[in-house]
Design a protein around this motif. Structure first.
Motif, PDB file in Angstrom:
ATOM      1  N   ASP A  63     -20.766  -2.576  44.810  1.00  0.00           N
ATOM      2  CA  ASP A  63     -19.740  -1.581  45.153  1.00  0.00           C
ATOM      3  C   ASP A  63     -18.406  -1.990  44.519  1.00  0.00           C
ATOM      4  N   GLY A  64     -17.635  -1.011  44.181  1.00  0.00           N
ATOM      5  CA  GLY A  64     -16.283  -1.291  43.681  1.00  0.00           C
ATOM      6  C   GLY A  64     -16.206  -1.259  42.172  1.00  0.00           C
ATOM      7  N   LYS A  65     -14.987  -1.466  41.662  1.00  0.00           N
ATOM      8  CA  LYS A  65     -14.766  -1.425  40.214  1.00  0.00           C
ATOM      9  C   LYS A  65     -13.523  -2.234  39.854  1.00  0.00           C
ATOM     10  N   PHE A  66     -13.493  -2.661  38.590  1.00  0.00           N
ATOM     11  CA  PHE A  66     -12.322  -3.356  38.061  1.00  0.00           C
ATOM     12  C   PHE A  66     -11.637  -2.404  37.081  1.00  0.00           C
ATOM     13  N   GLN A 123      -5.947 -12.024  40.577  1.00  0.00           N
ATOM     14  CA  GLN A 123      -6.262 -10.629  40.296  1.00  0.00           C
ATOM     15  C   GLN A 123      -5.933 -10.217  38.868  1.00  0.00           C
ATOM     16  N   ASN A 124      -6.612  -9.167  38.451  1.00  0.00           N
ATOM     17  CA  ASN A 124      -6.344  -8.511  37.166  1.00  0.00           C
ATOM     18  C   ASN A 124      -6.557  -9.430  35.964  1.00  0.00           C
ATOM     19  N   TYR A 125      -7.682 -10.068  35.949  1.00  0.00           N
ATOM     20  CA  TYR A 125      -7.984 -11.005  34.862  1.00  0.00           C
ATOM     21  C   TYR A 125      -9.243 -10.601  34.107  1.00  0.00           C
ATOM     22  N   ILE A 126      -9.246 -10.982  32.829  1.00  0.00           N
ATOM     23  CA  ILE A 126     -10.500 -11.122  32.078  1.00  0.00           C
ATOM     24  C   ILE A 126     -10.553 -12.607  31.773  1.00  0.00           C
ATOM     25  N   TYR A 127     -11.570 -13.293  32.264  1.00  0.00           N
ATOM     26  CA  TYR A 127     -11.615 -14.745  32.145  1.00  0.00           C
ATOM     27  C   TYR A 127     -12.788 -15.152  31.255  1.00  0.00           C
ATOM     28  N   THR A 150     -15.749  -7.955  39.513  1.00  0.00           N
ATOM     29  CA  THR A 150     -15.372  -7.562  40.878  1.00  0.00           C
ATOM     30  C   THR A 150     -14.086  -6.737  40.753  1.00  0.00           C
ATOM     31  N   SER A 151     -13.601  -6.245  41.864  1.00  0.00           N
ATOM     32  CA  SER A 151     -12.365  -5.453  41.779  1.00  0.00           C
ATOM     33  C   SER A 151     -11.186  -6.329  41.325  1.00  0.00           C
ATOM     34  N   ASP A 152     -11.356  -7.643  41.373  1.00  0.00           N
ATOM     35  CA  ASP A 152     -10.277  -8.546  40.936  1.00  0.00           C
ATOM     36  C   ASP A 152     -10.249  -8.772  39.429  1.00  0.00           C
ATOM     37  N   GLY A 153     -11.407  -8.693  38.812  1.00  0.00           N
ATOM     38  CA  GLY A 153     -11.413  -8.972  37.378  1.00  0.00           C
ATOM     39  C   GLY A 153     -12.806  -9.139  36.811  1.00  0.00           C
ATOM     40  N   ALA A 154     -12.832  -9.530  35.527  1.00  0.00           N
ATOM     41  CA  ALA A 154     -14.092  -9.750  34.817  1.00  0.00           C
ATOM     42  C   ALA A 154     -14.147 -11.199  34.368  1.00  0.00           C
ATOM     43  N   LYS A 155     -15.238 -11.870  34.744  1.00  0.00           N
ATOM     44  CA  LYS A 155     -15.375 -13.272  34.362  1.00  0.00           C
ATOM     45  C   LYS A 155     -16.624 -13.422  33.495  1.00  0.00           C
ATOM     46  N   ILE A 156     -16.448 -14.011  32.330  1.00  0.00           N
ATOM     47  CA  ILE A 156     -17.611 -14.277  31.471  1.00  0.00           C
ATOM     48  C   ILE A 156     -17.722 -15.785  31.293  1.00  0.00           C
ATOM     49  N   VAL A 157     -18.898 -16.305  31.605  1.00  0.00           N
ATOM     50  CA  VAL A 157     -19.144 -17.738  31.475  1.00  0.00           C
ATOM     51  C   VAL A 157     -20.301 -17.942  30.505  1.00  0.00           C
ATOM     52  N   ALA A 158     -20.144 -18.882  29.583  1.00  0.00           N
ATOM     53  CA  ALA A 158     -21.218 -19.184  28.622  1.00  0.00           C
ATOM     54  C   ALA A 158     -21.179 -20.670  28.307  1.00  0.00           C
ATOM     55  N   ASN A 159     -22.271 -21.183  27.765  1.00  0.00           N
ATOM     56  CA  ASN A 159     -22.285 -22.592  27.341  1.00  0.00           C
ATOM     57  C   ASN A 159     -21.422 -22.823  26.124  1.00  0.00           C
ATOM     58  N   LYS A 160     -21.452 -21.805  25.244  1.00  0.00           N
ATOM     59  CA  LYS A 160     -20.791 -21.924  23.944  1.00  0.00           C
ATOM     60  C   LYS A 160     -19.874 -20.726  23.734  1.00  0.00           C
ATOM     61  N   PRO A 161     -18.817 -20.902  22.947  1.00  0.00           N
ATOM     62  CA  PRO A 161     -17.989 -19.738  22.597  1.00  0.00           C
ATOM     63  C   PRO A 161     -18.833 -18.576  22.056  1.00  0.00           C
ATOM     64  N   ASP A 203      -4.700   9.549  30.103  1.00  0.00           N
ATOM     65  CA  ASP A 203      -5.400  10.201  31.219  1.00  0.00           C
ATOM     66  C   ASP A 203      -6.828   9.719  31.377  1.00  0.00           C
ATOM     67  N   ILE A 204      -7.028   8.448  31.289  1.00  0.00           N
ATOM     68  CA  ILE A 204      -8.365   7.916  31.524  1.00  0.00           C
ATOM     69  C   ILE A 204      -8.237   6.650  32.358  1.00  0.00           C
ATOM     70  N   GLU A 205      -9.194   6.423  33.223  1.00  0.00           N
ATOM     71  CA  GLU A 205      -9.201   5.177  33.997  1.00  0.00           C
ATOM     72  C   GLU A 205     -10.115   4.197  33.264  1.00  0.00           C
ATOM     73  N   TRP A 206      -9.555   3.101  32.812  1.00  0.00           N
ATOM     74  CA  TRP A 206     -10.355   2.094  32.083  1.00  0.00           C
ATOM     75  C   TRP A 206     -11.044   1.199  33.108  1.00  0.00           C
ATOM     76  N   SER A 207     -12.088   1.712  33.702  1.00  0.00           N
ATOM     77  CA  SER A 207     -12.719   0.960  34.787  1.00  0.00           C
ATOM     78  C   SER A 207     -14.119   0.491  34.422  1.00  0.00           C
ATOM     79  N   ILE A 208     -14.493  -0.597  35.059  1.00  0.00           N
ATOM     80  CA  ILE A 208     -15.844  -1.166  34.909  1.00  0.00           C
ATOM     81  C   ILE A 208     -16.417  -1.313  36.308  1.00  0.00           C
TER      82      ILE A 208
END
Ligand code: ACM
Length: 517
Positions: A41-44, A94-98, A118-129, A155-160
């Motif tokens: 549920d929810g969106k960022f 809040q409001n992060y892309i990590y 989550t509604s707080d942000g987007a987190k991407i984790v990987a072993n390598k760049p 006029d668009i909501e940039w939501s995920i």
């Protein structure tokens, strides 16, 4: 309602009922399909204050991730108008892309990634760049398709949607080949294709740099290769070639997108452009005439001449110095004017030259049939049986022409150019197969889709042949066979049409996929 659905399913064909089931299970439009995707549920919502935070395991890695963050920022800039701040500080609540490689799961390998929205942000984790770069392509696809517009979208909501994704590839080699020899394509034209391919997680671009009709890479010791050999193309157009500086620039552009450029010098056949450039490569010491037709199998290097091997060594050496790829493609296909025993000797000897310069040789079949070729060479399987490769335990790249050749027409009428000697390849045929249909899993490095350009002389036509079929090849390479079905894929593909529109890609809008076209 339940009765209605049951009766609907029971009275429709199996295929249609599968469509109903598959359509229900669709909750994302990502291509290639990620291993797991779970929506919450929810969106960022991204806005002008969103910050891209970065953190590597050390300073060097953080610097590399900073470049990936810059790339992401650029990709999101035109449509959103936002100029994101990139920060190495501790992430805010809040409001992060990590983007981070800290505390990743080792099972992700080099290219895998985890995304948590989550509604707080987007987190991407990987072993390598590299895994973060692949993850960013998924993130881009989670946004509305307007994100790829080159103009500001208001006029668009940039939501995920809030979601969790765990993803990694099935195969390590997922390639696109472009023949720049039959028709020449400029540095900028090739870079555009590299950039588009990267968003579908393609990680190899193989350039077929030499053939009968043209030699397209500057070799300083042999300037006539490009002055003469690069001066024309199929149909007698002006041809062209890459200077070494231009080739390096293509390589760097690809490296920045975690794509390896694989150079090919095709030999001993497909060599008329070289034979036309230097008399010493011919038995009579005279240059051959240039060739601008589309026949194959008429040219050969002299397999019993030491001058030939000196020439090849010089060429392999110069290209290897400017090519960071671990591979060097030595061709080996359609050497119809080379006696079989001469071919065997030649490819064995040239594979050793390639290895001397630190590269792993790749060759088209029938290179695997030469007794001198062993498991240190990779077979690119396009046509023949790969029986010898199997016996020798050679790794393989699967490019079976009737499935993977991008120069085959979609159908009898589309397009007016393109070929059909390996059959027509509609979008479904291009998608609905697996490399393991052709070779044992343990020997398959991956898949490559080649675009031969005898009939393709401009970028619009090139894109029409490549797209949307490349998306399917990208998914075959990335997503395990057990996780893929055509009926589900085609619904995601339909949704990708809007993205391709916004990106200005000239794709084939097949009305099987895109109704009402
Ligand atoms: C090929 O299509 N000649 C590899």
């Amino acid at each position: 309602m339940v009765i209605l659905i049951v009766s609907l399913i029971s009275t429709t064909s199996k295929k249609e009922s599968e469509v109903i089931a598959d359509a229900k299970s669709i909750n994302n439009t990502i291509i290639p399909r990620p291993l797991t995707y779970k929506e919450n549920d929810g969106k960022f919502i991204i806005n002008k204050d969103t910050t891209i935070f970065i953190k590597g395991k050390d300073d060097e890695e953080t610097a590399e991730i900073a470049k990936i963050a810059e790339y992401l920022k650029e990709k999101l800039k035109a449509s959103t108008g936002y100029d994101f701040n990139i920060s190495k500080n501790e992430i805010e609540k809040q409001n992060y892309i990590y983007l981070t490689t800290v505390n990743s799961e080792s099972t992700l390998g080099d290219e895998g990634y985890n995304i948590t929205i989550t509604s707080d942000g987007a987190k991407i984790v990987a072993n390598k760049p590299e895994g973060l770069f692949r993850g960013i392509q998924t993130l881009r696809q989670l946004l509305p398709p307007e994100i790829d517009s080159s103009k500001l979208v208001n006029d668009i909501e940039w939501s995920i949607k809030s979601s969790k994704i765990y993803d990694k590839p099935e195969y390590s080699y997922r390639g696109l080949m472009i023949d720049v020899a039959r028709h020449f394509f400029t540095e900028e034209e090739i870079k555009k294709q590299i950039d588009i391919a990267a968003q579908y997680k393609i990680n190899r671009v193989h350039l077929h740099l030499t053939d009968d009709q043209g030699w397209r890479i500057e070799i300083k010791k042999y300037p006539d290769l490009t002055i003469i050999g690069g001066s024309t193309e199929v149909g007698s157009g002006p041809g062209g070639y890459y200077t070494q500086e231009q080739f390096k620039s293509i390589v760097q552009y690809a490296v920045d997108r975690y794509i390896e450029i694989i150079p090919e010098v095709d030999m001993p056949g497909h060599t008329n452009a070289a034979l036309a450039s230097y008399g010493f490569l011919n038995p009579d010491g005279k240059r051959k005439p240039l060739y601008t037709g589309t026949d194959v199998g008429f040219s050969t290097l002299m397999t019993d001449s030491e001058k030939t091997y000196e020439f090849i060594e010089d060429v392999v050496k110069e290209i290897s110095q400017i090519s960071p790829s671990k591979y060097f493609h030595m061709g080996g296909d359609e050497a119809d004017s080379t006696k079989k025993e001469d071919y065997n000797y030649f490819v064995g000897r040239v594979s050793k030259i390639v290895e001397k310069y630190g590269k792993i040789p790749i060759g088209w079949d029938p290179i695997d049939t030469a007794p001198e070729i062993n498991s240190s060479v990779i077979l690119q399987n396009w046509k023949d049986s790969n029986e010898d490769a199997r016996k020798k335990n050679m790794n393989m790249i699967i490019s079976i022409a009737s499935k993977a050749y991008l120069d085959m027409k979609y159908n009898e009428n589309v397009p007016t150019y393109g070929l059909n000697w390996a059959g027509y390849i509609p979008i479904e045929t291009a998608y609905d197969w697996d490399p393991t249909d052709f070779a044992p899993r343990n020997l398959v490095l991956g898949i490559e889709a080649p675009l031969w350009t005898e009939t393709i002389d401009n970028v619009e036509n090139m894109e029409f042949m490549i797209y949307p079929r490349l998306l399917g090849y990208a998914e075959i390479g990335w997503t395990p066979k057990s996780e893929r079905t055509w009926n589900e894929y085609k619904i995601r593909l339909e949704k990708q049409g809007a993205k391709m529109e916004y990106e200005g890609i000239n794709y084939y809008k097949d009305n099987i996929i895109w109704k009402n076209q």
